[in-house]
Design a protein around this motif. Sequence first.
Motif, PDB file in Angstrom:
ATOM      1  N   PHE A  75       0.942  -1.117   0.153  1.00 37.08           N
ATOM      2  CA  PHE A  75       0.155   0.002  -0.071  1.00 37.08           C
ATOM      3  C   PHE A  75       0.678   1.267  -0.030  1.00 37.08           C
ATOM      4  O   PHE A  75       1.808   1.178   0.632  1.00 37.08           O
ATOM      5  CB  PHE A  75      -0.987  -0.013   1.020  1.00 37.08           C
ATOM      6  N   LYS A  76       0.460   2.065  -0.755  1.00 35.19           N
ATOM      7  CA  LYS A  76       1.298   3.386  -0.802  1.00 35.19           C
ATOM      8  C   LYS A  76       0.522   4.676  -0.849  1.00 35.19           C
ATOM      9  O   LYS A  76      -0.529   4.849  -1.680  1.00 35.19           O
ATOM     10  CB  LYS A  76       2.049   3.488  -2.196  1.00 35.19           C
ATOM     11  N   ASN A  77       0.960   5.734   0.216  1.00 35.54           N
ATOM     12  CA  ASN A  77      -0.038   6.821   0.377  1.00 35.54           C
ATOM     13  C   ASN A  77       0.857   8.017  -0.061  1.00 35.54           C
ATOM     14  O   ASN A  77       0.272   9.134   0.103  1.00 35.54           O
ATOM     15  CB  ASN A  77      -0.622   6.907   1.570  1.00 35.54           C
ATOM     16  N   GLY A  78       2.086   7.934  -0.385  1.00 35.67           N
ATOM     17  CA  GLY A  78       2.811   9.409  -0.559  1.00 35.67           C
ATOM     18  C   GLY A  78       4.460   9.174  -1.333  1.00 35.67           C
ATOM     19  O   GLY A  78       4.694   7.865  -1.547  1.00 35.67           O
ATOM     20  N   ALA A  79       4.889  10.230  -1.099  1.00 34.70           N
ATOM     21  CA  ALA A  79       6.418  10.143  -1.576  1.00 34.70           C
ATOM     22  C   ALA A  79       7.147  10.922  -0.480  1.00 34.70           C
ATOM     23  O   ALA A  79       6.666  11.908  -0.104  1.00 34.70           O
ATOM     24  CB  ALA A  79       6.712  10.871  -2.891  1.00 34.70           C
ATOM     25  N   ALA A  80       8.207  10.240   0.009  1.00 34.41           N
ATOM     26  CA  ALA A  80       8.955  10.972   0.827  1.00 34.41           C
ATOM     27  C   ALA A  80      10.539  11.450   0.269  1.00 34.41           C
ATOM     28  O   ALA A  80      10.916  10.651  -0.429  1.00 34.41           O
ATOM     29  CB  ALA A  80       9.510  10.018   2.149  1.00 34.41           C
ATOM     30  N   PHE A  81      11.035  12.229   0.517  1.00 37.99           N
ATOM     31  CA  PHE A  81      12.355  12.793   0.098  1.00 37.99           C
ATOM     32  C   PHE A  81      13.281  13.172   1.275  1.00 37.99           C
ATOM     33  O   PHE A  81      13.076  13.810   1.980  1.00 37.99           O
ATOM     34  CB  PHE A  81      11.920  14.313  -0.441  1.00 37.99           C
ATOM     35  N   ARG A  82      14.635  12.844   0.929  1.00 34.27           N
ATOM     36  CA  ARG A  82      15.488  13.236   1.911  1.00 34.27           C
ATOM     37  C   ARG A  82      17.004  13.926   1.093  1.00 34.27           C
ATOM     38  O   ARG A  82      17.315  13.285  -0.123  1.00 34.27           O
ATOM     39  CB  ARG A  82      15.970  11.972   2.697  1.00 34.27           C
ATOM     40  N   ARG A 204       7.105   2.544   5.099  1.00 37.94           N
ATOM     41  CA  ARG A 204       7.087   1.612   4.145  1.00 37.94           C
ATOM     42  C   ARG A 204       6.031   2.097   3.120  1.00 37.94           C
ATOM     43  O   ARG A 204       5.710   1.557   2.123  1.00 37.94           O
ATOM     44  CB  ARG A 204       6.736   0.173   4.577  1.00 37.94           C
ATOM     45  N   GLU A 205       5.118   3.072   3.458  1.00 41.11           N
ATOM     46  CA  GLU A 205       3.730   3.436   2.605  1.00 41.11           C
ATOM     47  C   GLU A 205       4.098   4.309   1.704  1.00 41.11           C
ATOM     48  O   GLU A 205       3.249   4.996   0.950  1.00 41.11           O
ATOM     49  CB  GLU A 205       2.504   3.599   3.431  1.00 41.11           C
ATOM     50  N   LYS A 206       5.549   4.890   1.639  1.00 40.41           N
ATOM     51  CA  LYS A 206       5.985   6.071   0.741  1.00 40.41           C
ATOM     52  C   LYS A 206       7.285   5.458   0.001  1.00 40.41           C
ATOM     53  O   LYS A 206       8.266   4.909   0.675  1.00 40.41           O
ATOM     54  CB  LYS A 206       6.390   7.244   1.456  1.00 40.41           C
ATOM     55  N   ILE A 207       7.513   5.712  -1.318  1.00 46.55           N
ATOM     56  CA  ILE A 207       8.738   5.734  -1.889  1.00 46.55           C
ATOM     57  C   ILE A 207       9.525   6.801  -1.202  1.00 46.55           C
ATOM     58  O   ILE A 207       9.208   7.862  -0.634  1.00 46.55           O
ATOM     59  CB  ILE A 207       8.555   6.028  -3.244  1.00 46.55           C
ATOM     60  N   LEU A 208      10.797   6.236  -0.969  1.00 46.39           N
ATOM     61  CA  LEU A 208      11.916   7.048  -0.380  1.00 46.39           C
ATOM     62  C   LEU A 208      12.799   7.888  -1.480  1.00 46.39           C
ATOM     63  O   LEU A 208      13.478   6.789  -2.283  1.00 46.39           O
ATOM     64  CB  LEU A 208      12.627   6.706   0.853  1.00 46.39           C
ATOM     65  N   ILE A 209      12.944   8.899  -1.877  1.00 45.80           N
ATOM     66  CA  ILE A 209      13.820   9.333  -2.961  1.00 45.80           C
ATOM     67  C   ILE A 209      14.855  10.078  -1.966  1.00 45.80           C
ATOM     68  O   ILE A 209      14.604  11.176  -1.276  1.00 45.80           O
ATOM     69  CB  ILE A 209      13.127  10.397  -3.875  1.00 45.80           C
ATOM     70  N   THR A 210      16.054   9.669  -2.143  1.00 47.19           N
ATOM     71  CA  THR A 210      17.269  10.542  -1.401  1.00 47.19           C
ATOM     72  C   THR A 210      18.231  11.157  -2.439  1.00 47.19           C
ATOM     73  O   THR A 210      18.568  10.371  -3.660  1.00 47.19           O
ATOM     74  CB  THR A 210      17.981   9.477  -0.641  1.00 47.19           C
ATOM     75  N   VAL A 211      18.172  12.422  -2.196  1.00 46.61           N
ATOM     76  CA  VAL A 211      19.396  13.199  -3.054  1.00 46.61           C
ATOM     77  C   VAL A 211      20.717  12.798  -2.483  1.00 46.61           C
ATOM     78  O   VAL A 211      20.946  12.966  -1.293  1.00 46.61           O
ATOM     79  CB  VAL A 211      19.089  14.709  -3.030  1.00 46.61           C
ATOM     80  N   HIS A 212      21.562  12.573  -3.389  1.00 49.29           N
ATOM     81  CA  HIS A 212      23.149  12.467  -3.128  1.00 49.29           C
ATOM     82  C   HIS A 212      23.709  13.811  -2.362  1.00 49.29           C
ATOM     83  O   HIS A 212      23.370  14.731  -2.558  1.00 49.29           O
ATOM     84  CB  HIS A 212      23.854  12.273  -4.480  1.00 49.29           C
ATOM     85  N   PRO A 213      24.409  13.462  -1.135  1.00 46.32           N
ATOM     86  CA  PRO A 213      24.763  14.625  -0.344  1.00 46.32           C
ATOM     87  C   PRO A 213      25.419  15.370  -1.108  1.00 46.32           C
ATOM     88  O   PRO A 213      25.612  16.778  -0.780  1.00 46.32           O
ATOM     89  CB  PRO A 213      25.352  14.071   0.654  1.00 46.32           C
ATOM     90  N   GLN A 214      26.507  15.170  -2.165  1.00 47.49           N
ATOM     91  CA  GLN A 214      27.216  16.229  -2.768  1.00 47.49           C
ATOM     92  C   GLN A 214      26.791  16.544  -4.147  1.00 47.49           C
ATOM     93  O   GLN A 214      27.164  17.631  -4.738  1.00 47.49           O
ATOM     94  CB  GLN A 214      28.634  15.585  -2.960  1.00 47.49           C
ATOM     95  N   HIS A 215      26.237  15.736  -4.849  1.00 42.49           N
ATOM     96  CA  HIS A 215      25.656  15.752  -6.279  1.00 42.49           C
ATOM     97  C   HIS A 215      24.250  15.959  -6.256  1.00 42.49           C
ATOM     98  O   HIS A 215      23.301  14.887  -6.254  1.00 42.49           O
ATOM     99  CB  HIS A 215      26.228  14.802  -7.171  1.00 42.49           C
ATOM    100  N   ARG A 216      23.640  17.020  -6.361  1.00 46.99           N
ATOM    101  CA  ARG A 216      22.087  17.285  -6.309  1.00 46.99           C
ATOM    102  C   ARG A 216      21.367  16.688  -7.513  1.00 46.99           C
ATOM    103  O   ARG A 216      20.356  16.318  -7.561  1.00 46.99           O
ATOM    104  CB  ARG A 216      21.895  18.614  -6.305  1.00 46.99           C
ATOM    105  N   ASP A 217      22.309  16.326  -8.520  1.00 48.58           N
ATOM    106  CA  ASP A 217      21.402  15.703  -9.666  1.00 48.58           C
ATOM    107  C   ASP A 217      21.612  14.181  -9.694  1.00 48.58           C
ATOM    108  O   ASP A 217      21.387  13.392 -10.751  1.00 48.58           O
ATOM    109  CB  ASP A 217      22.251  16.235 -11.030  1.00 48.58           C
ATOM    110  N   VAL A 218      21.966  13.656  -8.691  1.00 44.80           N
ATOM    111  CA  VAL A 218      22.286  12.162  -8.281  1.00 44.80           C
ATOM    112  C   VAL A 218      21.318  11.803  -7.361  1.00 44.80           C
ATOM    113  O   VAL A 218      21.108  12.460  -6.399  1.00 44.80           O
ATOM    114  CB  VAL A 218      23.673  11.572  -7.971  1.00 44.80           C
ATOM    115  N   TRP A 219      20.575  10.647  -7.409  1.00 42.50           N
ATOM    116  CA  TRP A 219      19.427  10.294  -6.352  1.00 42.50           C
ATOM    117  C   TRP A 219      19.139   8.932  -6.451  1.00 42.50           C
ATOM    118  O   TRP A 219      19.433   8.088  -7.331  1.00 42.50           O
ATOM    119  CB  TRP A 219      18.161  11.113  -6.810  1.00 42.50           C
ATOM    120  N   TYR A 220      18.596   8.386  -5.422  1.00 42.93           N
ATOM    121  CA  TYR A 220      18.410   6.814  -5.055  1.00 42.93           C
ATOM    122  C   TYR A 220      16.912   6.812  -4.856  1.00 42.93           C
ATOM    123  O   TYR A 220      16.333   7.696  -4.313  1.00 42.93           O
ATOM    124  CB  TYR A 220      19.029   6.456  -3.773  1.00 42.93           C
TER     125      TYR A 220
END
Length: 413
Positions: A75-82, A204-220
């Motif tokens: 089940f997914k209810n949103g998106a999280a960003f770090r 667990r109910e959200k996708i987690l998008i993590t921005v690389h700490p040094q390169h803002r155009d790299v993400w996980y």
Amino acid sequence: MPHPEKSADVVIIGAGPSGAVAGTLLKRKGYKVTILEKQTFPRFSIGESLLPQCMEFVEQAGMLEAVQAEPAFQFKNGAAFRFANDYSFFDFREKFSPGHGTTFQVQRATFDKILADSAAKQGVSIHYRHEIRTIENSDDSVTVHGVDGDGKDFAVTARFLLDASGFGRVLPRLLDLEAPSGFPVRQSLFTHVIDNIDCQQFDREKILITVHPQHRDVWYWLIPFANNKCSLGVVAKEAFFDQYRHLESEERLKALVAEDEHLSRLLANAEYPDPVNEIHGYSANVTSLVGPGYALLGNAGEFLDPVFSSGVTIAMKSASMAADVLDRHLQGKAVDWQAEYAEPLKHGVDVFRTFVEAWYDGRFQDVIFYQNGSEQIRAMISSILAGYAWDLNNPFVKQAERRLNTIVEICRG
Ligand SMILES: Cc1cc2nc3c(=O)[nH]c(=O)nc-3n(C[C@H](O)[C@H](O)[C@H](O)COP(=O)(O)OP(=O)(O)OC[C@H]3O[C@@H](n4cnc5c(N)ncnc54)[C@H](O)[C@@H]3O)c2cc1C
């Protein structure tokens, strides 16, 4: 291997989400539909985090119950960003646009098979291990030629052809429709991990998008499933990966995860039972989505970028729109495919494009991590992230670039 019947009202190349949904919607309108799929299902596909907007099309095609019944879907209810110590999340149930506010994170092998089986149950004729190699098209009919899994030739003639071949891009290749994407060539490295995450705060109910700490155009991405597994991937320009070339794929992915403190803490006990795969240069476009006797759906037309998980939603939206226009076309009514299909579809895709571009140049990241935004603006942005990119009542849909830049200015003070 039984050959498909020699004729149909509509022939569709590919049984992925766009093909299965378009085929089912047309079958429900009374047409004889044949789907030709080169692989056997289940088969792996990337694209595991769905957006709530796509549930509307799953529902239209009578597939919602089958999807909801699958226990492995999360089940997914949103998106999280770090980004370093910044954390922000959007709950899609608090969005501006009406419609579904939740969805699922799915293993695509299972998801695509559920959709295709449901299409077949509703009367769509699906032929696996049937690869299309050439086509002949005119305004009134199309013939596709291919080879089946036993090496035998086959042909199907139909009144109309929908190309839902995804990254196979059958018509763009055969009819010379390929056009460059405006995005630089990026690459992704990904796998499924047994995550063993014991952090109580991890949602667990959200996708987690993590921005690389040094390169803002790299993400996980970290996409949790319901079985203690997560899909894990990293996206960067191709050249960025050069510095890791000496490492095997799994070590490369682990090295990249280790570069982000929060992600590596989260995945400290993760196991990597599956191979790590990579995919390059997936962004693609075409000169035209329509032509004599055919239309392109989903990724066979345009694919932007994985960052907002918009691929399956765009694929299903295109299927739903094309099915409506094609219904009128097959009834002999005058339709303008460009004005009624290609342009309105593109409008929503261009909304996503605006946000994708702003993600990579940092503007949208500044908006996402801004903590004092108004609830109403967040709801409008949440709508876009939930896939409602065609809702013209949302000012961020109607005037995406202008509205976004206004907010960026406010967030940047
Ligand atoms: C790195 C990455 C991450 C992504 N993450 C997400 C995500 O989280 N969420 C999301 O929604 N989207 C995501 N996507 C996008 C998603 O994968 C696609 O947008 C989606 O699968 C498109 O669906 P489709 O029906 O157009 O094509 P597909 O799902 O690719 O289906 C096409 C089908 O056509 C068949 N086919 C191909 N050639 C032929 C032929 N010659 N003859 C017969 N059959 C043929 C193929 O075998 C396949 O089954 C991601 C993409 C990438 C690259």
